[in-house]
Structures are given as structure tokens and as C-alpha cells.
Design a protein around this motif. Structure first.
Motif, PDB file in Angstrom:
ATOM      1  N   HIS A 198     -11.396  16.517 -29.496  1.00  0.00           N
ATOM      2  CA  HIS A 198     -12.181  17.761 -29.280  1.00  0.00           C
ATOM      3  C   HIS A 198     -10.649  18.578 -29.849  1.00  0.00           C
ATOM      4  O   HIS A 198     -10.580  19.557 -29.310  1.00  0.00           O
ATOM      5  CB  HIS A 198     -11.902  16.969 -27.908  1.00  0.00           C
ATOM      6  N   CYS A 239     -10.402  19.436 -21.327  1.00  0.00           N
ATOM      7  CA  CYS A 239     -10.077  20.593 -22.328  1.00  0.00           C
ATOM      8  C   CYS A 239     -11.172  21.375 -23.110  1.00  0.00           C
ATOM      9  O   CYS A 239     -10.760  22.405 -23.687  1.00  0.00           O
ATOM     10  CB  CYS A 239      -9.734  19.931 -23.511  1.00  0.00           C
ATOM     11  N   CYS A 269      -6.151  14.698 -18.423  1.00  0.00           N
ATOM     12  CA  CYS A 269      -7.717  15.169 -18.725  1.00  0.00           C
ATOM     13  C   CYS A 269      -8.109  14.137 -17.377  1.00  0.00           C
ATOM     14  O   CYS A 269      -9.629  14.426 -17.000  1.00  0.00           O
ATOM     15  CB  CYS A 269      -7.347  13.524 -20.270  1.00  0.00           C
ATOM     16  N   CYS A 326     -12.112  13.658 -17.345  1.00  0.00           N
ATOM     17  CA  CYS A 326     -13.235  13.581 -18.588  1.00  0.00           C
ATOM     18  C   CYS A 326     -13.089  12.645 -18.494  1.00  0.00           C
ATOM     19  O   CYS A 326     -14.265  11.830 -18.882  1.00  0.00           O
ATOM     20  CB  CYS A 326     -12.080  14.868 -19.018  1.00  0.00           C
ATOM     21  N   ASN A 359     -17.209  17.699 -20.830  1.00  0.00           N
ATOM     22  CA  ASN A 359     -17.824  17.647 -22.051  1.00  0.00           C
ATOM     23  C   ASN A 359     -18.942  15.607 -22.511  1.00  0.00           C
ATOM     24  O   ASN A 359     -19.664  16.800 -23.301  1.00  0.00           O
ATOM     25  CB  ASN A 359     -17.153  17.943 -23.798  1.00  0.00           C
TER      26      ASN A 359
HETATM   27  S1  SF4 Z   1     -10.076  12.880 -21.974  1.00  0.00           S
HETATM   28 FE1  SF4 Z   1     -11.284  14.577 -21.771  1.00  0.00          FE
HETATM   29  S2  SF4 Z   1      -9.211  16.285 -21.703  1.00  0.00           S
HETATM   30 FE2  SF4 Z   1      -8.759  15.132 -22.607  1.00  0.00          FE
HETATM   31  S3  SF4 Z   1      -8.955  15.222 -24.240  1.00  0.00           S
HETATM   32 FE3  SF4 Z   1     -10.475  13.742 -24.518  1.00  0.00          FE
HETATM   33  S4  SF4 Z   1     -11.723  15.448 -23.818  1.00  0.00           S
HETATM   34 FE4  SF4 Z   1     -10.448  16.835 -23.003  1.00  0.00          FE
END
Ligand code: SF4
Lengths: 200, 466
Positions: B130, B347, B407, B410, B429
Motif C-alpha cells: 500500500h 491506511c 493496522c 485490517c 482494503n
Molecule cells: S496492514 Fe492494512 S493498514 Fe497496515 S499497511 Fe497493510 S493495508 Fe495498510
């Protein structure tokens, strides 16, 4: 890095599209700080039932695929996260080459860094290989990187494309960092005039 | 020759280019977190190499930190080991670290922009897919694997073959109740999860120009979900005013100089892209994912897909599998789907504007009985700001859990996970099988859709929210 020149092995078929890296290696195994020892984590949630016994429904648990070293899969293999644990786990499990119609970029790239060969074939060619695997238990293929050919005892002969630089790195087992450091003077030269983004 | 934004940055960063080889490009900013770095540091040590530019490297812990009070000890020993390992690695190699006790700690893609590290024209990498988030500033930003993390640590460069370019023009204005998240879900739904593989996407057009920086970050963040190498948006006045005054942004005359340079970055009139797509979002509805990848999405007013209606055999089988995993029947109206959990964070959607918008929806209401809902701010700074504005009270009074940043659910590497079979409205996401916990069922939505679902106990069309 260990070189990849020619490999002969049993083919396992995983006929699913969009196999993501969260399936290849679920997050609970990303806490380890080592680079190896991921064989038992591969496809963990698909491979094992809640009580920890192997899931008989999962393709790779079929006895005919025990000892497979070439994985045949559907399109967009390795999508999702950048975790290099995905190729590490495939490698630890014994896979040296992966054949699919397409791969996600980061996963594709990560394979080469670990002496593994991801091969893109057309959808039609991959379908044909799925059929051959289904019809022949113990189906084996030979992947010859220098010739860029996949061959089988049943007469199958498939050419594949590969970026010449990646091919050379795999054949010779070259270390990227070593290569880059050969032009260290260029890096220093670039740094001497690079734009300064820092806080002033 | 007119050039694209991508081409300008690419060419500005070539250190060495030989025919038949990938280019060696320079990396201006390398973000590091605890999960994808330990093996890279070990390999460096083993080879007796140093970190070439610790000053261009920045580390934080985010992926597996607990989100309960920071004063409590970390009980998961393996997580703790990974976090401590990053601390010792940073100390040994001289890398600045925003650790667990830092007021600047947060999700790596939230703190980079927030602190002004992320700037137009830069190349930015991180061992995390990401990283595309940072492209919202007109930077070339992408995720890399651990071997490449090691390569960047050792050389501050990366071998890259030149990607193709793809411009997505987003025309029209987003209707009320329809957000940047809905837009990007709609794009992935349209082009597919491999629709942008091999491309760097530049988002442009009226809808993008009107967006705030945080909305643009939401869009670029999920570029990877369409397979893109990176997502980018040309910098403009919105970008410059966001950056002005941020701790790491240039100051005074240096800032003006930087702006003058940044203004040269947008794609030139007539620049050629390898692929282009125009979509109009004037009538876009809020989007809800129904399946197990971020392309399996429909309108909130729609119904769960009938796999038999899909012509492509691979897609049909994938849809069947997805419905089985998600415990869904074809034809069920999305608005009839009851939920068990709500996660506002990640994120993609954990910045202050996301929290403000979600708080407006829940203000004075309460979370439906039987639903458990949590808000996880993207960074400690977002958390502090939200608390200054009283948003934590709004959420708490409504029955939400209010957490420390990370995080969290997620990806559920920390204790925040779904139980098997639980259905979750999530602002994150990825809705992959097991992503938020083995057997958990994730539906991706915008923060206001998640907030409304928490109150209603099911998905509702937030455009009609009173
Ligand atoms: S775990 Fe989720 S919040 Fe953390 S960087 Fe990856 S996608 Fe983004």
C-alpha cells in the motif's frame, strides 16, 4: 542466490484464479523473523481444518501431488500484499517453478529474488496443461530456462518468454546487490547532484 | 516531447541505464516497518554491509502492535520479538524510528504524509504494497519485497524495469454520501483486480482535482488492489497547502523553491499514455464488496451476484467459492445483510477526515445491539486531533471502542480479529478469505457507510441518512 537452470518435477494443479498472498501465507506466520521454515505455513487456512488435520478437499493434499515441485495455477497468482514470505513458503514447501497465465507484479518479482521461476503461458496453454495433469496421475514436466522450454514425456513442448536480464540472473544465481555495487561510482555521482527534498 | 508525471519522475531518478537491463533508480525515501524488514537487516549483517543512507530511511511499528492502551505490556511474545528486533536494527544501523512510545507512531502510510516526508517528485518505497498511497502527492511510490528492502538499504537504489502508463480520468462530481473509497472500489470493480497489472496509474479529471489530500490518498492507496505498480495524482495547490508547515517539508524560501519545482511535474498537455479510461461518477452509488477480492463489489442498492449469470468460467467458479465462504445467497439485497462487527481504520480510511465524517453519522445515535464496533485511528497524531475535536466522545457515547493507532483488524496480526463466520463492515482494503481473522467475512465500504451500518446493524444507503 541459488541458480535455476533446468528443473524436472511433479506438477500440482491449483485451478483457482486470483490466489492472493494472504492465502499463500496467512498473516499469523509473518511474525517470524527468519527467512526459512515456512513450509508448514503454506496455504495454511486451505490446507488444514480447524482441528489441525489436513483438509481432504484441498488440491495440494491429494496424495498424487505429494512431492510436487512445479505449481500450475490460474490467472493473477500472488495478488495482494508484498510479503516475500509467499515465495519463501512456496520454496520451502518444494516448489521451484510456478506456471500461470498471469502473476501479480510484486510476487512475480519476489520469486526471482529467491531462485524461483514464475512462468507466464497463455490461458489456452495453461488450460491444456490443467487437462493433462487431470488425465495423468504423476504428470511431470521439465523446465529448461536456457532454452526457455517446457517439455513433457507426452510430447508437450511449450516455449515461454522471459526478460533476458532476469534469465541471466537466475541462470548464474547472481546477487542483485553485488551487481548494483559494481556501479557504486554512479550512485555517488547521482548523490552529488540529486535534488534535496529534506527540511531546510 | 510532452511527458507524463510518471516519466518526469522516472527520468529524474535514473542512476544507471544499460540497454537490455532494468534501470537503476534512486530512492528518495525508504519507509521500514517491523514485519518485512528483519530478514533484510539480517542479510545485511551477514554480508557485512551497512545502510547507505539512514538519513533517507524512516521506520515505525504498525502491523502487529496492540491497539489497547500503550501503557499495557505486549503479551504476544512473537510480536514483541519482531517489534524489539526493529528497535535494535534501527539502533545498530542508525535509522530514525517512530517506536511504540512515540507521539508520531502510526501506520507507515499515514505518518509519511502527515510528517511531510512524502513530497511531490520523490521516489518512495516500502516493504508494503500500500505504499501506492504516497502517490497522492505526485510521488512515484510502490511496494517492494524483503530482498528489495535489503537492496535499498544497501544501495539506496532499486533495479526496476520501466512500467507502462495508464491514465484514469474521473469526470463529474461525487454525489453527497459517495466518497473517494466508493470511487476506487468502483474503479477496481470496473477494471478488475488485475486490470492495472504492469501499469503505473495516473488519476486525473474533475473529481480528483476537487478532492482533499486525504481523499486522494484513499484512491491511490487501493491502486494495488487493481494490480497497479503505483497510483499517482499530479500535485496542485491542494497538495502544496497540505504540505506547508509539516515538520519535514521544506521551510521558507526552500518551500517556494520546492513549489516552483513541483509545479513542473504534472503531465504535459498531449503526453501519451499506454492506456486511458474515462469514467463519470456523477451518478455513482455507495459501493459494498460482496466477495473475497476487492473487485467483487456492487452498489449498496444492488444484490448479491448470481454466479450463474457470469459468462467466464474461471470468474464463475471464483464467485461461487466466494459466496460459499461469505455465507451469502445469490440475489440477497445488500441492504438486507446483517453485520456483527464494524472496523473503521487502516491506511485506506483512518485519517482525521475519515473519522470526522464517520462521527457525523453516529453523532447522538448508538451502535445496534449485537454489533461490536471499533475505531482505530491511523496514527497517534490523528488520535490526538480527534480527541481535541471530541470525536472520541461521539464514538464512545455511541458504543464504539476507541483505540490506539496501528493496522489492527485490517490484517489481524494483533489481537484484533474477526471470529469465524462474523460479518464485518470494514473501511480497510482487502476482503480476502481470512484477512481479518480465519473464517471472518469482510465487506469493504467507506467510513460513512461503515458508521451507518454500525448504527443500523445492517448495510444501509448512507445517502438517505438522517
Ligand atoms: S496492514 Fe492494512 S493498514 Fe497496515 S499497511 Fe497493510 S493495508 Fe495498510
Amino acid at each position: 542466490m541459488k541458480p535455476f537452470i533446468k528443473h524436472e518435477g511433479l506438477v500440482a494443479a491449483l485451478d483457482r484464479v486470483n490466489v492472493d498472498t494472504d492465502q499463500i501465507i496467512p498473516k499469523q506466520f509473518l511474525k517470524r523473523i527468519e527467512r526459512t521454515g515456512f513450509a508448514d505455513c503454506l496455504f495454511f487456512d486451505w490446507r488444514f481444518l480447524a482441528d489441525g488435520t489436513p483438509n481432504p478437499e484441498f488440491e495440494l493434499n491429494q496424495s498424487r501431488y505429494i512431492g510436487a515441485s512445479i505449481l500450475l495455477a490460474g490467472a493473477n497468482f500472488g495478488c495482494g500484499s508484498s510479503r516475500e514470505h509467499a515465495p519463501w513458503a512456496l520454496n520451502d514447501y518444494g516448489f521451484r517453478a510456478i506456471i500461470a497465465p498471469s502473476f501479480a507484479d510484486i510476487f512475480f518479482n519476489n520469486c526471482f529474488k529467491n531462485g524461483m521461476l514464475p512462468i507466464r503461458l497463455s490461458e489456452v496453454e495453461v488450460r491444456d496443461l490443467f487437462r493433462r495433469v487431470a488425465e495423468n496421475e504423476g504428470y511431470r514436466l521439465t523446465v529448461d530456462l536456457s532454452e526457455q522450454m517446457i517439455t513433457g514425456d507426452d510430447g508437450v513442448e511449450l516455449h515461454f518468454d522471459i526478460d533476458p536480464f532476469r534469465k541471466q540472473c537466475l541462470l548464474e544465481g547472481l546477487d542483485d546487490i553485488g551487481l548494483t555495487l559494481q556501479v557504486e561510482d554512479r550512485i555517488s555521482a547521482y548523490e552529488s547532484h540529486r535534488r534535496n527534498f529534506g527540511a531546510a | 516531447m510532452p511527458k507524463t508525471l510518471f516519466e518526469k519522475i522516472w527520468e529524474d531518478h535514473i542512476v544507471h541505464d544499460e540497454p537490455g537491463k532494468p534501470a537503476l533508480i534512486y530512492i528518495d525515501c525508504h519507509l521500514v516497518h517491523e514485519v518485512t524488514s528483519p530478514q533484510a537487516f539480517d542479510a545485511l549483517r551477514l554480508a557485512g554491509r551497512r545502510v547507505r543512507r539512514p538519513d533517507l530511511t524512516l521506520a515505525t511499528v504498525d502491523h502487529n502492535v496492540p491497539t489497547w492502551s500503550r501503557s499495557l505490556p505486549i503479551t504476544d511474545e512473537i510480536s514483541l520479538k519482531q517489534i524489539t528486533r526493529l528497535e535494535t536494527n534501527c539502533r545498530e544501523f542508525g535509522i530514525p524510528l517512530f517506536g511504540l512510545d512515540s507521539p508520531q507512531q502510526g501506520i507507515v502510510h499515514v505518518i509519511g504524509p502527515e510528517l511531510g516526508f512524502t513530497q511531490p517528485g520523490m521516489t518512495i518505497v516500502c516493504g508494503d504494497s500500500h505504499t501506492s498511497t504516497h502517490g497522492a502527492f505526485g510521488a512515484l511510490a510502490f511496494g517492494i519485497g524483503t530482498s528489495e528492502v535489503e537492496h535499498v538499504l544497501a544501495t539506496q537504489c532499486l533495479l526496476q524495469s520501466r512500467p507502462s502508463t495508464f491514465r484514469i480520468n474521473v469526470e463529474g462530481g461525487l454525489p453527497n454520501g459517495v466518497t473517494a473509497k466508493d470511487l476506487i472500489l468502483y474503479i477496481i470493480r470496473t477494471i478488475g483486480t488485475d486490470g492495472a497489472t504492469g501499469f503505473v496509474v495516473e488519476y486525473s479529471g474533475e473529481a480528483i482535482r476537487r478532492m482533499s489530500m486525504e481523499e486522494r490518498m484513499t484512491v491511490c492507496n487501493m491502486s494495488i488492489e487493481a494490480g497497479a505498480r503505483a497510483g499517482m495524482i499530479a500535485p496542485d495547490e491542494t497538495t502544496f497547502s497540505y504540505l506547508q508547515g509539516r515538520p519535514q517539508a521544506p521551510k521558507g524560501a526552500a518551500f517556494d523553491e520546492a513549489v516552483a519545482y513541483w509545479k513542473t511535474l504534472p503531465s504535459d498537455e498531449g503526453a501519451a499514455f499506454d492506456r486511458e479510461l474515462t469514467i463519470d461518477v456523477s451518478d455513482l452509488a455507495p459501493q459494498v464488496s460482496w466477495g473475497t477480492n476487492p473487485g467483487m463489489v456492487t452498489d449498496v442498492t444492488g444484490s448479491v451476484i448470481d454466479p450463474d449469470a457470469i459468462s467466464d468460467e474461471n470468474e464463475r467458479r471464483a464467485a461461487r467459492r466466494a459466496l460459499e465462504y461469505m455465507g451469502l445467497q445469490p440475489g440477497t439485497r445488500i441492504e438486507d445483510l446483517q453485520i456483527d462487527r464494524v472496523f473503521i481504520g487502516s491506511c485506506t480510511n483512518s485519517r482525521i477526515e475519515d473519522l470526522r465524517a464517520a462521527a457525523r453519522i453516529v453523532n447522538g445515535k448508538s451502535v445496534a445491539s449485537g454489533v461490536s464496533a471499533m475505531v482505530v485511528p491511523g496514527s497517534q497524531q490523528v488520535k490526538v486531533q480527534a480527541e481535541l475535536e471530541g470525536l472520541d466522545r461521539v464514538f464512545r457515547d455511541a458504543g464504539f471502542d476507541w483505540r490506539e493507532s496501528g493496522c489492527s483488524m485490517c490484517l489481524g496480526m494483533n489481537p484484533d480479529i474477526l471470529r469465524p463466520g462474523e460479518r464485518c463492515a470494514s473501511t480497510s482494503n482487502r476482503n480476502f478469505e481470512g484477512r481479518q481473522g480465519a473464517g471472518g467475512r469482510t465487506h469493504l465500504v467507506s467510513p460513512i457507510m461503515a458508521a451507518a451500518a454500525a448504527v443500523a446493524g445492517r448495510f444501509v444507503d448512507v445517502r438517505n441518512w438522517e
